[in-house]
Write an enzyme that holds these catalytic residues in place. Structure first.
Site, PDB file in Angstrom:
ATOM      1  N   TYR A   8      69.631 -88.904-115.211  1.00 11.54           N
ATOM      2  CA  TYR A   8      70.605 -89.714-115.911  1.00 11.54           C
ATOM      3  C   TYR A   8      69.765 -90.964-116.439  1.00 11.54           C
ATOM      4  O   TYR A   8      69.751 -91.553-117.652  1.00 11.54           O
ATOM      5  CB  TYR A   8      71.510 -90.424-114.762  1.00 11.54           C
ATOM      6  CG  TYR A   8      72.842 -91.159-115.534  1.00 11.54           C
ATOM      7  CD1 TYR A   8      73.973 -90.627-115.892  1.00 11.54           C
ATOM      8  CD2 TYR A   8      72.596 -92.514-115.714  1.00 11.54           C
ATOM      9  CE1 TYR A   8      74.855 -91.165-116.499  1.00 11.54           C
ATOM     10  CE2 TYR A   8      73.476 -93.394-116.100  1.00 11.54           C
ATOM     11  CZ  TYR A   8      74.538 -92.734-116.570  1.00 11.54           C
ATOM     12  OH  TYR A   8      76.005 -93.352-117.102  1.00 11.54           O
TER      13      TYR A   8
ATOM     14  N   LYS B 237      69.158 -92.046-120.269  1.00 15.47           N
ATOM     15  CA  LYS B 237      69.635 -93.277-120.956  1.00 15.47           C
ATOM     16  C   LYS B 237      68.507 -93.842-121.591  1.00 15.47           C
ATOM     17  O   LYS B 237      68.869 -94.586-122.704  1.00 15.47           O
ATOM     18  CB  LYS B 237      70.330 -93.670-119.819  1.00 15.47           C
ATOM     19  CG  LYS B 237      71.776 -93.191-119.443  1.00 15.47           C
ATOM     20  CD  LYS B 237      72.788 -93.081-120.600  1.00 15.47           C
ATOM     21  CE  LYS B 237      74.076 -92.409-120.031  1.00 15.47           C
ATOM     22  NZ  LYS B 237      75.249 -92.266-121.099  1.00 15.47           N
TER      23      LYS B 237
HETATM   24  P1  NAD Z   1      84.144 -89.651-117.514  1.00 18.06           P
HETATM   25  O1  NAD Z   1      83.903 -88.694-116.450  1.00 18.06           O
HETATM   26  O2  NAD Z   1      85.494 -90.443-117.125  1.00 18.06           O
HETATM   27  O3  NAD Z   1      84.325 -88.792-118.906  1.00 18.06           O
HETATM   28  C1  NAD Z   1      83.419 -88.377-119.553  1.00 18.06           C
HETATM   29  C2  NAD Z   1      83.835 -87.690-120.644  1.00 18.06           C
HETATM   30  O4  NAD Z   1      82.635 -86.684-121.044  1.00 18.06           O
HETATM   31  C3  NAD Z   1      84.826 -86.565-120.169  1.00 18.06           C
HETATM   32  O5  NAD Z   1      86.003 -86.446-121.444  1.00 18.06           O
HETATM   33  C4  NAD Z   1      84.449 -85.262-119.854  1.00 18.06           C
HETATM   34  O6  NAD Z   1      85.390 -84.158-120.113  1.00 18.06           O
HETATM   35  C5  NAD Z   1      83.331 -85.033-120.953  1.00 18.06           C
HETATM   36  N1  NAD Z   1      82.409 -84.130-120.728  1.00 18.06           N
HETATM   37  C6  NAD Z   1      81.500 -84.058-119.754  1.00 18.06           C
HETATM   38  N2  NAD Z   1      80.567 -83.169-119.912  1.00 18.06           N
HETATM   39  C7  NAD Z   1      81.004 -82.586-121.126  1.00 18.06           C
HETATM   40  C8  NAD Z   1      80.339 -81.439-121.885  1.00 18.06           C
HETATM   41  N3  NAD Z   1      79.356 -80.575-121.435  1.00 18.06           N
HETATM   42  N4  NAD Z   1      81.014 -81.386-123.226  1.00 18.06           N
HETATM   43  C9  NAD Z   1      82.010 -82.190-123.689  1.00 18.06           C
HETATM   44  N5  NAD Z   1      82.329 -82.997-123.025  1.00 18.06           N
HETATM   45  C10 NAD Z   1      81.930 -83.359-121.757  1.00 18.06           C
HETATM   46  O7  NAD Z   1      82.953 -90.806-117.652  1.00 18.06           O
HETATM   47  P2  NAD Z   1      82.677 -92.194-118.139  1.00 18.06           P
HETATM   48  O8  NAD Z   1      82.553 -92.876-116.946  1.00 18.06           O
HETATM   49  O9  NAD Z   1      83.839 -92.449-119.061  1.00 18.06           O
HETATM   50  O10 NAD Z   1      81.643 -91.948-119.116  1.00 18.06           O
HETATM   51  C11 NAD Z   1      81.569 -91.976-120.427  1.00 18.06           C
HETATM   52  C12 NAD Z   1      79.997 -92.384-120.815  1.00 18.06           C
HETATM   53  O11 NAD Z   1      79.883 -93.787-120.456  1.00 18.06           O
HETATM   54  C13 NAD Z   1      78.815 -91.539-120.333  1.00 18.06           C
HETATM   55  O12 NAD Z   1      77.814 -91.352-121.267  1.00 18.06           O
HETATM   56  C14 NAD Z   1      78.221 -92.305-119.266  1.00 18.06           C
HETATM   57  O13 NAD Z   1      77.056 -92.094-118.957  1.00 18.06           O
HETATM   58  C15 NAD Z   1      78.483 -93.775-119.730  1.00 18.06           C
HETATM   59  N6  NAD Z   1      78.614 -94.928-118.775  1.00 18.06           N
HETATM   60  C16 NAD Z   1      79.665 -95.033-117.727  1.00 18.06           C
HETATM   61  C17 NAD Z   1      79.685 -95.945-116.721  1.00 18.06           C
HETATM   62  C18 NAD Z   1      80.331 -96.053-115.770  1.00 18.06           C
HETATM   63  O14 NAD Z   1      80.262 -96.906-114.796  1.00 18.06           O
HETATM   64  N7  NAD Z   1      81.562 -95.187-115.817  1.00 18.06           N
HETATM   65  C19 NAD Z   1      78.519 -96.858-117.017  1.00 18.06           C
HETATM   66  C20 NAD Z   1      77.478 -96.983-117.930  1.00 18.06           C
HETATM   67  C21 NAD Z   1      77.436 -95.893-118.820  1.00 18.06           C
END
Ligand code: NAD
Length: 257
Positions: free
Chosen positions: A152, A156
Site C-alpha cells: 500500500y 501510494k
Molecule cells: P472502500 O473499501 O470503502 O472503497 C473502495 C472501493 O474500491 C469500493 O467501491 C470497492 O468496490 C472498489 N474496489 C476495490 N477493489 C476493486 C477492483 N479490483 N476493481 C474495482 N473496484 C474495486 O475504501 P475507501 O476507504 O473509500 O478507499 C478509497 C480510496 O481512498 C483508496 O484508494 C484508499 O487507498 C484511499 N484512502 C483511504 C483512506 C481511509 O482511511 N479510508 C485513507 C487514505 C486513502
C-alpha cells in the site's frame, strides 16, 4: 453542458462520497466498484436525482482490458471525460516476509497501475480539448510509511510520482493532475483492516483505533469522506486551474509531524 465524471471504486466509502458530490452539481457520473447488484442500482438511481445521469461499469481495476472497456463505456455514454477520479483501492496488512505475493501484485495493480491505465485512456482527448481534471486519491501513506503496509505504501508513494509526471506532461494543455492524501477515514476499507492490524501487533481492536490509527492524527478525529469529496470538487473547479502536480493532505495534521 453537464460534465462527464468517472470515479473508480465508487460503490463505497470515499469514492461514493465523491460521486455523490459531483452528482449534486448536475454532472453525469460513471461509477465503478464491487458490491451487490441491487445496492449498486440504488446508488446509481440516487445519483440521478440532481438532473445528471449515472451509469455503472463493473470493471475489475486490476485488469487493464476491463479498465479500457470502462473508459470506452464512459465516452460512449456521455462523451469525453472531463473529470477522472482514480480512487479504487484495497489494503492488506502483514509483515514483508509474510506478505502474500498475490496481494502485493493485486495492490500494485489496483492502487497504482489502474490509474496509469485510466489516465492513458483519457489523456489524448483531454489534450485535444485542452481541458480536463485528473484527481488521484493517494493517502498520507503516499508521504510517510507505516509498518506492515508495504504494498500500500509503495503504491501510494508511486501514485504521487505518477501525478507529478502527468501534471508536467499536461501542464500546457489546460489539464491539471493532482492527488489528495487523506489520513484515516472510517470507511469499510479501514474497518476491515482493524482485525488484521490487531493480530499483526498483538493488541485489541479498540487499541488499533486509539493507539495506531488516531495516534498519528493530531486532531484525534477520523476524516469525513465528504471532506475528501469537497476537495475533489474544488480541484475540479475553475478556481483550481493553476494547481497541478501537487497533493492536498487532509489528515488532521498527521504528516506535519
Ligand atoms: P472502500 O473499501 O470503502 O472503497 C473502495 C472501493 O474500491 C469500493 O467501491 C470497492 O468496490 C472498489 N474496489 C476495490 N477493489 C476493486 C477492483 N479490483 N476493481 C474495482 N473496484 C474495486 O475504501 P475507501 O476507504 O473509500 O478507499 C478509497 C480510496 O481512498 C483508496 O484508494 C484508499 O487507498 C484511499 N484512502 C483511504 C483512506 C481511509 O482511511 N479510508 C485513507 C487514505 C486513502
Amino acid at each position: 453542458m453537464a460534465r462527464t465524471v468517472v470515479v473508480t471504486g465508487s460503490t463505497s466509502g470515499i469514492g461514493l462520497s465523491i460521486a455523490r458530490a459531483f452528482a449534486a452539481e448536475g454532472c453525469n457520473l460513471v461509477i465503478n466498484g464491487f458490491g451487490p447488484a441491487a445496492e449498486i442500482e440504488t446508488i446509481r438511481v440516487g445519483l440521478e436525482q440532481h438532473g445528471g445521469r449515472a451509469v455503472y461499469h463493473g470493471a475489475d481495476m486490476s485488469k487493464p482490458v476491463e479498465i479500457g472497456d470502462l473508459m470506452a463505456a464512459a465516452v460512449h455514454a456521455f462523451g469525453p471525460v472531463d473529470v477522472l477520479v482514480n480512487n479504487a483501492g484495497i489494503q492488506h496488512v502483514a509483515p514483508i516476509e509474510e506478505f502474500p505475493l498475490e496481494k502485493w501484485d493485486q495492490i500494485l495493480a489496483i492502487n497504482l497501475s489502474s490509474s496509469f491505465h485510466t489516465m492513458r485512456a483519457v489523456i489524448p482527448a483531454m489534450k485535444e480539448r485542452r481541458q480536463g481534471r485528473i484527481i488521484n486519491i493517494a493517502s498520507a501513506h503516499g508521504l510517510v510509511a507505516s509498518p506492515f503496509k508495504a504494498a500500500y505504501v509503495a503504491a501510494k508513494h508511486g501514485i504521487l510520482g505518477l501525478t507529478k509526471t502527468a501534471a508536467l506532461e499536461l501542464a500546457e494543455f489546460g489539464v491539471t493532475v493532482n492527488a489528495i492524501c487523506p489520513g484515516y477515514v472510517l470507511t469499510p476499507l479501514v474497518e476491515k483492516q482493524i482485525p488484521d492490524t490487531a493480530k499483526a501487533r498483538g493488541i485489541t481492536e479498540a487499541q488499533v483505533k486509539s493507539d495506531v490509527m488516531l495516534k498519528f492524527q493530531p486532531t484525534k478525529e477520523f476524516v469525513a469522506a465528504d471532506d475528501i469529496a469537497a476537495t475533489a470538487l474544488y480541484l475540479a473547479s475553475d478556481a483550481a486551474r493553476q494547481i497541478t502536480g501537487t497533493h492536498i493532505s487532509i489528515d488532521g495534521g498527521w504528516t506535519a509531524q
